[in-house]
Design a protein around this motif. Structure first.
Motif, PDB file in Angstrom:
ATOM      1  N   TYR A 304       0.838  -1.204   0.000  1.00 56.02           N
ATOM      2  CA  TYR A 304       0.000   0.000   0.000  1.00 56.02           C
ATOM      3  C   TYR A 304       0.874   1.255   0.000  1.00 56.02           C
ATOM      4  O   TYR A 304       0.657   2.181  -0.796  1.00 56.02           O
ATOM      5  CB  TYR A 304      -0.928   0.019   1.209  1.00 56.02           C
ATOM      6  N   ASN A 305       1.844   1.278   0.886  1.00 58.18           N
ATOM      7  CA  ASN A 305       2.721   2.452   0.982  1.00 58.18           C
ATOM      8  C   ASN A 305       3.506   2.678  -0.310  1.00 58.18           C
ATOM      9  O   ASN A 305       3.786   3.827  -0.684  1.00 58.18           O
ATOM     10  CB  ASN A 305       3.692   2.281   2.151  1.00 58.18           C
ATOM     11  N   TYR A 306       3.859   1.582  -0.977  1.00 61.90           N
ATOM     12  CA  TYR A 306       4.610   1.690  -2.234  1.00 61.90           C
ATOM     13  C   TYR A 306       3.712   2.152  -3.386  1.00 61.90           C
ATOM     14  O   TYR A 306       4.111   2.978  -4.220  1.00 61.90           O
ATOM     15  CB  TYR A 306       5.245   0.339  -2.564  1.00 61.90           C
ATOM     16  N   LEU A 307       2.487   1.620  -3.419  1.00 65.97           N
ATOM     17  CA  LEU A 307       1.600   1.895  -4.551  1.00 65.97           C
ATOM     18  C   LEU A 307       0.843   3.218  -4.424  1.00 65.97           C
ATOM     19  O   LEU A 307       0.465   3.811  -5.446  1.00 65.97           O
ATOM     20  CB  LEU A 307       0.587   0.756  -4.705  1.00 65.97           C
ATOM     21  N   ALA A 308       0.593   3.656  -3.192  1.00 67.20           N
ATOM     22  CA  ALA A 308      -0.243   4.850  -2.990  1.00 67.20           C
ATOM     23  C   ALA A 308       0.247   6.073  -3.771  1.00 67.20           C
ATOM     24  O   ALA A 308      -0.563   6.755  -4.422  1.00 67.20           O
ATOM     25  CB  ALA A 308      -0.351   5.164  -1.504  1.00 67.20           C
ATOM     26  N   PRO A 309       1.552   6.394  -3.753  1.00 65.72           N
ATOM     27  CA  PRO A 309       1.990   7.562  -4.537  1.00 65.72           C
ATOM     28  C   PRO A 309       1.883   7.353  -6.046  1.00 65.72           C
ATOM     29  O   PRO A 309       1.874   8.325  -6.803  1.00 65.72           O
ATOM     30  CB  PRO A 309       3.467   7.721  -4.121  1.00 65.72           C
ATOM     31  N   LYS A 310       1.808   6.093  -6.474  1.00 64.23           N
ATOM     32  CA  LYS A 310       1.836   5.796  -7.910  1.00 64.23           C
ATOM     33  C   LYS A 310       0.439   5.669  -8.519  1.00 64.23           C
ATOM     34  O   LYS A 310       0.194   6.148  -9.629  1.00 64.23           O
ATOM     35  CB  LYS A 310       2.635   4.505  -8.149  1.00 64.23           C
ATOM     36  N   ILE A 311      -0.479   5.009  -7.814  1.00 65.27           N
ATOM     37  CA  ILE A 311      -1.815   4.795  -8.390  1.00 65.27           C
ATOM     38  C   ILE A 311      -2.905   5.522  -7.606  1.00 65.27           C
ATOM     39  O   ILE A 311      -4.073   5.487  -7.987  1.00 65.27           O
ATOM     40  CB  ILE A 311      -2.154   3.290  -8.476  1.00 65.27           C
ATOM     41  N   GLY A 312      -2.527   6.155  -6.524  1.00 63.57           N
ATOM     42  CA  GLY A 312      -3.504   6.889  -5.725  1.00 63.57           C
ATOM     43  C   GLY A 312      -3.895   6.133  -4.470  1.00 63.57           C
ATOM     44  O   GLY A 312      -4.025   4.911  -4.483  1.00 63.57           O
ATOM     45  N   SER A 313      -4.066   6.866  -3.395  1.00 65.13           N
ATOM     46  CA  SER A 313      -4.414   6.263  -2.108  1.00 65.13           C
ATOM     47  C   SER A 313      -5.919   6.034  -2.010  1.00 65.13           C
ATOM     48  O   SER A 313      -6.701   6.534  -2.826  1.00 65.13           O
ATOM     49  CB  SER A 313      -3.955   7.175  -0.968  1.00 65.13           C
ATOM     50  N   ILE A 314      -6.313   5.275  -0.995  1.00 70.38           N
ATOM     51  CA  ILE A 314      -7.737   5.054  -0.729  1.00 70.38           C
ATOM     52  C   ILE A 314      -8.325   6.325  -0.129  1.00 70.38           C
ATOM     53  O   ILE A 314      -7.748   6.919   0.785  1.00 70.38           O
ATOM     54  CB  ILE A 314      -7.928   3.863   0.229  1.00 70.38           C
ATOM     55  N   LYS A 315      -9.479   6.703  -0.642  1.00 73.72           N
ATOM     56  CA  LYS A 315     -10.132   7.929  -0.175  1.00 73.72           C
ATOM     57  C   LYS A 315     -11.478   7.583   0.458  1.00 73.72           C
ATOM     58  O   LYS A 315     -12.237   6.775  -0.082  1.00 73.72           O
ATOM     59  CB  LYS A 315     -10.306   8.911  -1.331  1.00 73.72           C
ATOM     60  N   ILE A 316     -11.732   8.206   1.597  1.00 73.29           N
ATOM     61  CA  ILE A 316     -12.965   7.932   2.334  1.00 73.29           C
ATOM     62  C   ILE A 316     -13.559   9.234   2.848  1.00 73.29           C
ATOM     63  O   ILE A 316     -12.848  10.228   3.046  1.00 73.29           O
ATOM     64  CB  ILE A 316     -12.716   6.977   3.528  1.00 73.29           C
ATOM     65  N   ASN A 317     -14.870   9.216   3.028  1.00 70.22           N
ATOM     66  CA  ASN A 317     -15.538  10.314   3.722  1.00 70.22           C
ATOM     67  C   ASN A 317     -15.656   9.929   5.187  1.00 70.22           C
ATOM     68  O   ASN A 317     -16.257   8.900   5.520  1.00 70.22           O
ATOM     69  CB  ASN A 317     -16.920  10.571   3.125  1.00 70.22           C
ATOM     70  N   MET A 318     -15.082  10.743   6.038  1.00 71.21           N
ATOM     71  CA  MET A 318     -14.991  10.402   7.451  1.00 71.21           C
ATOM     72  C   MET A 318     -15.310  11.636   8.288  1.00 71.21           C
ATOM     73  O   MET A 318     -14.836  12.733   8.012  1.00 71.21           O
ATOM     74  CB  MET A 318     -13.577   9.887   7.759  1.00 71.21           C
TER      75      MET A 318
END
Length: 319
Positions: A304-318
């Protein structure tokens, strides 16, 4: 300062893309491990000893190498389907049941409120169980109906015999033999159409009973997960989630600290493994649970930490 946050909705595209990518990579890693094991087993001659009938089959080229392609692709697309529908179900149910709540202190998850966590996850499990039960019922009920109808069974047998040229055992004769054996064993006459009735009953059990069981056991399991985390695991390690506010209630999960999160999750499943191990007599299950979930969670967090900058992180309404 402890802040209680509720996950009100999850952005469909970001969650599905990330989870599918992670499990695609995990599928490749699993296939690679299996390939290495097959190479070792074939090199030392273990496979011919375990299965002499497969002694001439090359498991490395016939199974191991194809899995390097099939397993990642299968994991990727299956995860897309599961993630997509799970998020849709979650977002639909939150206004009615409430979302998952987390008590956060910085990036530490200090507590998981039990009821909200268990209720929403078990409700999602119910819907999945209903879908699975519906599909299984659609497959099972017609099969039982065919078996219980001698004329249809005979026609199927005759058609297979005429097509293949080989004598095919009559389905109706198999049914008759089963019925006769049951009658002889129990001393009770089994009426015609029993298999058709059994198919209907089984279909109802799958469509109604399976979701009920999924809710009951899912709620208990998720409640134990939260309770173990809140009162035992947090004394040793905490799940850490680094959220960043984007706009209003929209947040992104920027980073997951690997070791602490993996340790916390592994400890929870080790404790759950003690219970399930006692129930099924596998008293070493908590050890395998700890090792497996530590490795799996660590890999997921790392990827997750490796891919987040490349494909986008998970986004939530919180909020």
């Amino acid at each position: 300062m402890i802040n209680t946050k509720e996950i009100k909705s999850v952005k469909l595209a970001s969650f599905t893309k990330m989870t599918a990518s992670i499990y695609g990579v995990l599928g490749f890693i699993a296939a690679l491990v299996m390939l290495i094991m097959l190479i070792i087993m074939q090199a030392v001659g273990v496979i011919p000893q375990l299965a002499p009938q497969w002694g001439q089959f090359n498991f490395v080229t016939g199974l191991g190498i194809p899995l390097l392609v099939l397993l990642p692709i299968g994991a990727f697309f299956i995860t897309i389907v599961v993630s997509l529908f799970s998020v849709m179900i979650y977002n639909t149910l939150v206004p009615r049941l409430g979302g998952i709540r987390l008590e956060l202190e910085g990036e530490d998850v200090v507590k998981i409120p039990v009821i909200s966590f268990s209720l929403i996850l078990s409700a999602i499990g119910v819907i999945w169980a209903f879908i699975v039960g519906l599909v299984m019922a659609a497959l099972v009920a017609p099969l039982f109906s065919v078996i219980s109808t001698p004329s249809i069974a005979s026609n199927i047998t005759d058609n297979l015999t005429n097509t293949t040229g080989a004598t095919v055992i009559s389905i109706s004769s198999v049914t008759t033999n089963i019925t006769t054996n049951l009658t002889n064993t129990t001393g009770t006459t089994i009426p015609d159409g029993t298999f058709g009735t059994a198919g209907i009953i089984l279909a109802l059990l799958l469509v109604i009973g399976l979701p009920i069981l999924a809710f009951v056991f899912g709620f208990i399991w998720n409640a134990l997960f939260a309770l173990f985390y809140n009162y035992l695991v947090t004394r040793v390690a905490k799940i850490k989630l680094e959220f960043a506010n984007m706009a209003g209630s929209l947040h992104e999960l920027k980073h997951i600290p690997v070791i602490s999160t993996a340790l916390a999750v592994a400890l929870i499943f080790a404790l759950l493994g003690i219970i399930s191990g006692i129930l099924d007599g596998n008293y070493g299950e908590f050890i395998t649970n700890f090792v497996f979930y530590f490795i799996e969670t660590a890999l997921i967090a790392f990827l997750y930490n490796y891919l987040a900058p490349k494909i986008g992180s998970i986004k939530i309404n919180m909020g």
